[in-house]
Design an enzyme around this catalytic site. Sequence first.
Site, PDB file in Angstrom:
ATOM      1  N   GLY A 133      86.397 106.121  27.768  1.00  0.00           N
ATOM      2  CA  GLY A 133      87.070 105.275  28.856  1.00  0.00           C
ATOM      3  C   GLY A 133      88.672 105.929  28.693  1.00  0.00           C
ATOM      4  O   GLY A 133      89.205 106.094  27.354  1.00  0.00           O
ATOM      5  N   CYS A 134      89.158 105.387  29.539  1.00  0.00           N
ATOM      6  CA  CYS A 134      90.960 105.368  29.554  1.00  0.00           C
ATOM      7  C   CYS A 134      91.554 104.749  28.546  1.00  0.00           C
ATOM      8  O   CYS A 134      92.084 104.675  26.991  1.00  0.00           O
ATOM      9  CB  CYS A 134      91.745 105.301  30.508  1.00  0.00           C
ATOM     10  SG  CYS A 134      91.332 103.916  31.500  1.00  0.00           S
TER      11      CYS A 134
END
Length: 324
Positions: A133-134
């Site tokens: 995930g970012c």
Amino acid sequence: MIKVGIIGGAGYTAGELLRLLVNHPDVEIVFVNSSSNAGNKLYNVHSGLIGETDMAFTSELPFESIDLLFFCTAHGDTKKFMDLHEEELPKDLKIIDLSMDYRIESDEHEFVYGLPELNRKRIIRCNRVANPGCFATAIQLALLPLAENRLLTDDIQITGITGSTGAGQKPTETTHYSWRNDNISVYKPFKHQHLNEIGFTIKSLQPDFNGDINFIPVRGCFARGIFITAYTKCSLPIEEIKALYQEAYSDHSFTFITDKSPDLKQVVNTNKALIYLEKCGDKLLIISCIDNLLKGASGQAVHNMNLLFGLTETTGLKLKPMGF
């Protein structure tokens, strides 16, 4: 040439992935699947591709024609797809999933967590990669050297501000321009979904860590980028801490330690992560910033593709930051 297919081709991450792949010297895009857009030209959805490609979306799934399949699907949809089509997938087909469905490693699946700074050697040898995930990417890069050296001895306090593209392409109340512009707000305090993968990584590196990771995500009034500020207690002098970080990332292509407090524009439109370290008494401040759509998503996916196929890691990813 690496022949690739993309599932879920209409969103922001797919658009960024296509922008990178159409100019990648070792890639041929075979198909971009989107049932709702079948027959529509890619550039009618991703307008930045005008003049770059005349390909159209398709509802077909010619798995036998590709070497690598990217999933740019909504969370939950990759697993549904895999459950439905697993038997149809060629045994040697490589997969990179940008959703969160397989980020927690388990005996129930074969996906390797795709943070190159953590798992590069494993990624090179595997066939299936779960792209991080970012927020998880930016936060883990801020903490990995401490966990690897068992230096996390207290609670960790984190604030992260993200651009509106992190919420996806589908318009919502909190992504509408008139609401988001000149505005700021907190969401999912202490319970953001990326905490699961962050906690998994930290515990795998430092099993005795029993502190809290207190994370406050913030919606920013800009389109792209993630800016993390984290602090925790650490007794080491700043010079020793910087040396640990320099050593940890010295042979990695995209993560850099800077002596000057960074700003977001230094990483936007790049696959870079910038890390800044500062001590105040016994507290260690760590700043980490990335582009959420590149280092936090599609750029990291291309990085993982390069690793899977034995290419130079930076191939197709030598991007200039938008400094002004």
